[in-house]
Scaffold this motif. Structure first.
Motif, mmCIF file in Angstrom:
data_model
loop_
_atom_site.group_PDB
_atom_site.id
_atom_site.type_symbol
_atom_site.label_atom_id
_atom_site.label_comp_id
_atom_site.label_asym_id
_atom_site.label_seq_id
_atom_site.Cartn_x
_atom_site.Cartn_y
_atom_site.Cartn_z
ATOM 1 N N LEU A 27 2.087 22.265 26.224
ATOM 2 C CA LEU A 27 1.311 22.294 24.992
ATOM 3 C C LEU A 27 1.938 21.307 24.026
ATOM 4 O O LEU A 27 3.158 21.221 23.915
ATOM 5 N N LEU A 28 1.118 20.574 23.351
ATOM 6 C CA LEU A 28 1.625 19.544 22.468
ATOM 7 C C LEU A 28 1.123 19.804 21.057
ATOM 8 O O LEU A 28 -0.079 19.907 20.837
ATOM 9 N N ASN A 29 2.063 19.906 20.140
ATOM 10 C CA ASN A 29 1.699 20.148 18.752
ATOM 11 C C ASN A 29 2.272 19.001 17.923
ATOM 12 O O ASN A 29 3.414 19.056 17.479
ATOM 13 N N LEU A 30 1.469 17.972 17.733
ATOM 14 C CA LEU A 30 1.925 16.843 16.933
ATOM 15 C C LEU A 30 1.740 17.162 15.463
ATOM 16 O O LEU A 30 0.775 17.804 15.080
ATOM 17 N N MET A 31 2.642 16.656 14.646
ATOM 18 C CA MET A 31 2.508 16.901 13.218
ATOM 19 C C MET A 31 1.914 15.715 12.475
ATOM 20 O O MET A 31 1.247 15.874 11.475
ATOM 21 N N TYR A 32 2.201 14.523 12.953
ATOM 22 C CA TYR A 32 1.772 13.347 12.207
ATOM 23 C C TYR A 32 0.993 12.408 13.104
ATOM 24 O O TYR A 32 1.072 12.476 14.325
ATOM 25 N N ASP A 33 0.234 11.512 12.465
ATOM 26 C CA ASP A 33 -0.304 10.420 13.243
ATOM 27 C C ASP A 33 -0.402 9.173 12.376
ATOM 28 O O ASP A 33 -0.288 9.229 11.159
ATOM 29 N N ALA A 34 -0.594 8.061 13.047
ATOM 30 C CA ALA A 34 -0.570 6.767 12.372
ATOM 31 C C ALA A 34 -1.985 6.218 12.326
ATOM 32 O O ALA A 34 -2.604 5.993 13.371
ATOM 33 N N THR A 35 -2.482 6.011 11.127
ATOM 34 C CA THR A 35 -3.821 5.461 10.948
ATOM 35 C C THR A 35 -3.705 3.953 10.824
ATOM 36 O O THR A 35 -2.993 3.465 9.942
ATOM 37 N N PRO A 36 -4.402 3.196 11.665
ATOM 38 C CA PRO A 36 -4.311 1.736 11.547
ATOM 39 C C PRO A 36 -4.846 1.263 10.203
ATOM 40 O O PRO A 36 -5.739 1.870 9.616
ATOM 41 N N SER A 37 -4.318 0.141 9.747
ATOM 42 C CA SER A 37 -4.644 -0.286 8.389
ATOM 43 C C SER A 37 -6.085 -0.746 8.261
ATOM 44 O O SER A 37 -6.621 -0.775 7.151
ATOM 45 N N ASP A 38 -6.736 -1.102 9.368
ATOM 46 C CA ASP A 38 -8.109 -1.582 9.196
ATOM 47 C C ASP A 38 -9.090 -0.480 8.867
ATOM 48 O O ASP A 38 -10.238 -0.754 8.522
ATOM 49 N N TYR A 39 -8.669 0.766 9.005
ATOM 50 C CA TYR A 39 -9.572 1.844 8.610
ATOM 51 C C TYR A 39 -9.458 2.177 7.140
ATOM 52 O O TYR A 39 -10.262 2.932 6.608
ATOM 53 N N VAL A 40 -8.448 1.643 6.474
ATOM 54 C CA VAL A 40 -8.194 2.019 5.086
ATOM 55 C C VAL A 40 -8.780 0.958 4.191
ATOM 56 O O VAL A 40 -8.494 -0.230 4.346
ATOM 57 N N SER A 41 -9.610 1.387 3.245
ATOM 58 C CA SER A 41 -10.203 0.412 2.330
ATOM 59 C C SER A 41 -9.267 0.083 1.189
ATOM 60 O O SER A 41 -9.180 -1.056 0.759
ATOM 61 N N MET A 42 -8.579 1.101 0.693
ATOM 62 C CA MET A 42 -7.766 0.880 -0.494
ATOM 63 C C MET A 42 -6.672 1.927 -0.571
ATOM 64 O O MET A 42 -6.864 3.052 -0.159
ATOM 65 N N ILE A 43 -5.534 1.501 -1.096
ATOM 66 C CA ILE A 43 -4.441 2.448 -1.307
ATOM 67 C C ILE A 43 -4.224 2.562 -2.808
ATOM 68 O O ILE A 43 -4.064 1.559 -3.496
ATOM 69 N N ILE A 44 -4.226 3.783 -3.313
ATOM 70 C CA ILE A 44 -4.035 4.001 -4.747
ATOM 71 C C ILE A 44 -2.615 4.497 -4.946
ATOM 72 O O ILE A 44 -2.247 5.559 -4.457
ATOM 73 N N THR A 45 -1.815 3.691 -5.634
ATOM 74 C CA THR A 45 -0.432 4.081 -5.899
ATOM 75 C C THR A 45 -0.185 3.996 -7.394
ATOM 76 O O THR A 45 -1.050 3.589 -8.163
ATOM 77 N N ASP A 46 1.041 4.358 -7.776
ATOM 78 C CA ASP A 46 1.353 4.240 -9.194
ATOM 79 C C ASP A 46 1.520 2.782 -9.612
ATOM 80 O O ASP A 46 1.611 2.492 -10.802
ATOM 81 N N TYR A 47 1.573 1.866 -8.660
ATOM 82 C CA TYR A 47 1.568 0.457 -9.025
ATOM 83 C C TYR A 47 0.159 -0.092 -9.121
ATOM 84 O O TYR A 47 -0.015 -1.286 -9.364
#
Lengths: 607, 413
Positions: free
Chosen positions: A565-585
């Motif tokens: 049984l495999l219980n992964l906690m995290y995964d990596a989303t490729p950057s081409d799926y992300v339109s924008m990142i909102i940060t404090d900068y």
């Protein structure tokens, strides 16, 4: 003399030992600002383009196998984690600037602090330990402290002499030193870390001299250390000896994830609870937070980080320097021991790792003139300031940016439970925007249910579904807001497992995906898929479905050797799926993340 | 006719209450029910095929409306109608001497040879397909001469006893042929797994890593067959919430000695980069090659496309539906109870809140099916072999007739 060969570079005679592989376009990839690198590569880059052969390799030019030196030397402050590796090459056991080493130690401390001395009492024992350890390089360990000092001074003098020849020479020398030893780097770095802590004695005074030398070495060693790989049996055994928590490795481990730790859950918590009053070196608030991690009470990047920093603040408040020890070294060792305890409870999140680096940096940078109580107060204010600036205020800035992206009649989709996204939705609701929220959830954690409850209590119109139904629900959605545990340097979003699927389906439907993440969570690591670095959770929760007693098919899964049984906690989303990142900068595209990491982290983040 | 009505009503009730679910079981029971309908149908003297077809249509209409999402019902009804048409064509081709579409083997029919009724029907069906392909003048005229030819033959053969014997023979033959053909259909439904599994060795070689979602019996048999042939492969089974049938499949595979890892649905994208092939089952295959599959399959198909992993759908031919999917997420989908997702007891306090117009603040969406467009499917493996999605429409003309798309009782003229 071969007259046909072009004149060698004026680097002082240190030729790179690397062999050029493939084609080279040095003027494209080499630093183009002459001020940064010096005059040396500029004339040679012209020749190097024409005939890319080994003999034409200009010292400042780059081959594909070399790690390119950073562009701006003046921007770098002397707390890059990587110089420790180069230290290992040049003078593996010489006394070294504490700042560099502490950062290196902290860098490794995130994942490999088992190899670090857990408590102050073991510092002296370590010296004896090290003699028997790592037989691969016995000769370097056996040089005494004075000898190592001498070696380092000599090399420093040589470097200073070479400095007049031009900065490119230094990068050459460093690069040449880097390449042959890159393979040994990991091993040397790890073993040298063990010696670093005890031998940081007289280095506080030499900090200033070292800091001049640091920028040159920093430039090429920006690559983060490789982390502890758990498929190395020898290392795992060594780590187990120093462990505080008794853990047994899980049965039926998935082969693909042998490099990640997996322990049998359920046994650690009672064991630790019974030892609560016996574990003297661990401060009780640290212990409490560790137990909270183990039981899952505290989860989420921000929550864990804040809990850890507050625990450290308490520990610092109660700290008193033992006699014959300097506060900075001893406190750093203590912090490292606490960190290794946290790791045993639950592997560190990237936000926690960055916070630890910050703290160790602050400890290392303490001016020597302060008294102990002043030092402690200063550290406590530093911690409070970090929490306030990097988390609390950063969240407010993110909300103020993101609120511009929530319009009336929007249907917003979110996955799991992210603290920042929840703040955005609450704020939008307070402002009176008309929107509705779709909360997508998945097993086994079912974090979305908590978020759902809180949103409905606030009066926000919510729809709840499970991750398999994203394709069904996506045609109603106008925006997708996601949280992140970290954003890596190649733009990959590292967050709760399932985020990648949601982002992919949104991308397929042409819906913008906005990832909200504070800047302190950015990391210079890169990752291509979700397998190289991840966290394995308890596999038993997969076999048990709460509320469905009829689904006991996998009850005794561990008995069968064919079933895992495999219980992964995290995964990596490729950057081409992300339109924008909102940060404090601000609001950035995913490609700007390495810029933030490089330019702003060292200056502003570490204040 | 009245004899079968209780049977029909019982089946309709089972469909309505979702007591029978799953394409295989539904298809089988539908076929058996229609066989009983045919066998108990009183054949008239004239226009038998049309009357029989009409009877089937009326029953079929009831069955389809009982559960429109269960496309296998409609498929079998249309298959039976097609069978009737084919058998009718074979027997009318005997009666009509004027039309030259018959072959010599039909003359054997006159002798009342009952030994190979289906064989000749199949041969004739291939000829009849020429007529079925396009609505041409010939096919239009075909319908008229059916009744007139029979009446003509009846009137012209009034003097011959053999001919009247032939006619009653023909009556019985039609019914007999249809019942036999439906029996073949039932057998085809039951044996589809074996024929699909035979193709497993061609697709699965050594050291394969296969991903599947939920539990499909076809996939299970497929993997069993590969395991029998000593192919080495390991399987990642995604549990397939909210039914969690993946757990059952994992247990079954492990019993056969297949290396299995159970993962959550959220980890599909994370794991698919290490997967060689995705093999899934389907609820129905539509005319454009699109797939109606258990919920979550579109996500798997998109992830497979992103990582260039072949997406293979295994399905029996009884799942092939001649309808085109218009807005399949809504029209060919069913929303199940929210209690699968949320425990009502825990969230009952959330139900107290409502918006200003009284609608509840909390909606829970639990769809049963997902639509996978044909461009995401690499291969269909059916009992007739492997096909690409662009070919599936051709199979429809083999199994169904064009005017049966809407199963409606035709008004008797």
């Amino acid at each position: 003399m071969d007259l046909r060969r072009p004149p060698r570079s004026t680097s002082g005679g240190v030729e790179p030992k690397i062999r050029q592989v493939g084609f080279v376009t040095p003027d494209v990839s080499a630093p183009t600002e002459p001020a940064a690198v010096g005059a040396a590569p500029a004339p040679q880059s012209g020749t190097a383009v024409g005939s890319p052969t080994a003999s034409d390799l200009a010292p400042g030019s780059l081959s594909p196998v070399m790690i390119p030196p950073p562009l701006h030397a003046d921007h770098l402050s002397p707390d890059s984690p990587s110089p420790a590796a180069s230290d290992a090459i040049l003078a593996s056991s010489a006394p070294q600037p504490s700042s560099m080493r502490f950062d290196a130690a902290s860098e490794l401390g995130e994942d490999d602090s088992r190899s670090l001395a857990p408590s102050a009492g073991e510092l002296e024992a370590n010296k004896g330990d090290l003699a028997g350890d790592s037989a691969s390089i016995p000769q370097k360990q056996k040089t005494s402290k004075a000898e190592r000092r001498a070696i380092q001074e000599a090399q420093r003098a040589a470097k200073a002499a070479a400095k007049e020849a031009g900065l490119s020479g230094k990068s050459t020398g460093a690069a040449s030193g880097a390449n042959p030893a890159i393979s040994k780097q990991a091993k040397l770095a790890k073993t040298s870390q063990k010696k670093d802590v005890p031998h940081a004695a007289s280095t506080v005074g030499s900090e200033k001299k070292i800091s001049e030398r640091l920028p040159e070495r920093d430039r090429k060693k920006d690559a983060p250390h490789p982390r502890m790989q758990f498929d190395d049996v020898h290392r795992v055994e060594k780590a187990k000896k120093r462990a505080i928590v008794n853990q047994s490795e899980a049965r039926n481990r998935v082969e693909l994830f042998r490099h990640l730790p997996q322990y049998v859950h359920g046994t650690q918590l009672p064991d630790l609870e019974s030892k609560f009053f016996q574990l003297e070196p661990i401060h009780p608030s640290v212990y409490k937070v560790g137990l909270q991690y183990l039981s899952g009470e505290v989860s989420g990047g921000n929550g864990r980080c804040i809990a850890m920093l507050l625990a450290f603040r308490e520990a610092i408040k109660d700290y008193s320097t033992p006699p014959n020890k300097t506060l900075s070294r001893d406190l750093t060792a203590k912090i490292s021991s606490y960190v290794s305890f946290f790791i045993e409870c639950r592997p560190l999140s990237i936000s926690m790792g960055n916070a630890i680096r910050f703290l160790k940096n602050r400890i290392a940078k303490l001016p020597l003139t302060l008294s102990e109580s002043e030092t402690k107060v200063s550290l406590q204010t530093d911690i409070e300031r970090f929490i306030n600036e990097k988390i609390v205020v950063a969240d407010q800035v993110i909300v103020s940016h993101a609120i511009t992206k929530v319009r009336d009649d929007d249907v917003l989709l979110t996955y799991g439970s992210s603290s920042v996204v929840e703040m955005i939705l609450n704020y939008a609701h307070e402002l009176g925007r008309k929107f509705r929220v779709i909360v997508v959830d998945s097993r086994p954690k079912l974090e979305g249910q908590g978020l759902l409850r809180r949103l409905v209590a606030k009066g926000i119109n919510c729809t709840y579904t499970h991750i398999n139904a994203v394709s069904y629900i996506m045609h109603e959605v106008t925006r997708v807001f996601l949280g992140a545990s970290s954003i890596l340097s190649n733009g990959t979003v590292y967050s709760r497992v399932g985020t990648a699927s949601v982002a992919m389906v949104a991308h397929a439907f042409g819906i913008p995906v906005l990832v909200c993440c504070e800047a302190y969570k950015f990391h210079e690591r890169v990752q291509l898929d979700s397998i190289c670095a991840n966290e394995l959770g308890d596999p038993d929760v997969i076999s048990k479905v709460p509320g469905r007693a009829d689904l006991g098919h996998l009850k005794n899964w561990a008995d069968n050797e064919n079933l895992q049984l495999l219980n992964l906690m995290y995964d990596a989303t490729p950057s081409d799926y992300v339109s924008m990142i909102i940060t404090d900068y601000g609001m950035l595209p995913p490609t700007s993340v390495p810029v933030i990491v490089r330019e702003y982290r060292k200056e502003h983040l570490w204040v | 006719m009245p004899d079968v009505q209780p049977l029909v009503s019982e089946f309709v009730l089972k469909l309505k209450r979702r007591k029978v679910e799953g394409s295989h079981a539904v298809a089988r029971q539908t076929a058996e029910l229609l066989r009983s309908v045919v066998s108990q149908h009183r054949m008239g003297s004239t226009n038998q095929a049309a009357a029989l077809a009409d009877a089937i249509r009326s029953v079929g209409e009831q069955l389809i409306s009982a559960n429109p999402i269960e496309l296998a019902v409609g498929n079998i009804v249309r298959r039976v109608l097609h069978i009737i048409k084919e058998e009718d064509i074979s027997s009318t081709a005997v009666g009509i001497e004027g039309l030259s579409v018959t072959v010599d083997s039909d003359d054997e029919y006159d002798s009342g040879n009952d030994d190979h009724p289906t064989l000749s029907a199949a041969v004739l069906a291939s000829h009849a397909r020429n007529a079925l392909r396009a609505p041409s003048l010939q096919t239009l005229l075909d319908d008229i001469p059916v009744s007139t030819a029979l009446s003509r033959s009846a009137s012209s053969t009034g003097d011959s006893d053999g001919k009247t014997g032939d006619k009653s023979l023909k009556t019985r033959k039609l019914k007999h042929d249809v019942i036999a053909a439906i029996g073949d259909l039932i057998e085809e439904i039951d044996t589809c797994y074996d024929q699909i599994s035979e193709q497993a060795v061609e697709l699965i070689h050594q050291n394969e890593v296969i991903l599947t979602l939920g539990r499909s019996r076809t996939v299970k048999e497929f993997l069993y067959a590969a395991k029998e042939k000593k192919r080495s492969f390991r399987v990642f089974v995604a549990e397939g919430s909210p039914r969690y049938q993946g757990h059952v499949l994992a247990k079954e595979l492990v019993e056969k000695g297949v290396q299995t890892t159970v993962i959550t649905d959220s980890a599909i994208f994370a794991m698919i980069s290490r997967v060689n092939m995705v093999i899934v089952g389907a609820h129905a295959i539509m005319a454009n090659g699109g797939v109606i599959a258990p919920v979550g399959m579109n996500m798997v198909a998109l992830a497979a496309q992103k990582h260039a992993v072949p997406f293979v759908v295994v399905a029996g031919s009884h799942k092939l539906c001649p309808l085109y999917p218009h807005n399949p997420e809504v029209l060919l989908n069913e929303l199940k109870s929210p209690s699968d997702l949320l425990d009502f007891g825990e969230f009952s306090n959330c139900m107290n809140f409502s918006t200003q117009d009284g609608t509840p603040l909390l909606n829970v969406v639990n769809p049963t099916f997902d639509y996978v467009p044909p461009k995401l499917v690499s291969l269909f493996v059916t009992d007739t072999g492997g096909h690409s999605p662009s070919y599936m429409y051709r199979l429809i003309s083999e199994y169904y007739s064009a005017d049966d798309l809407v199963v409606q009782r035709k008004s008797t003229s």
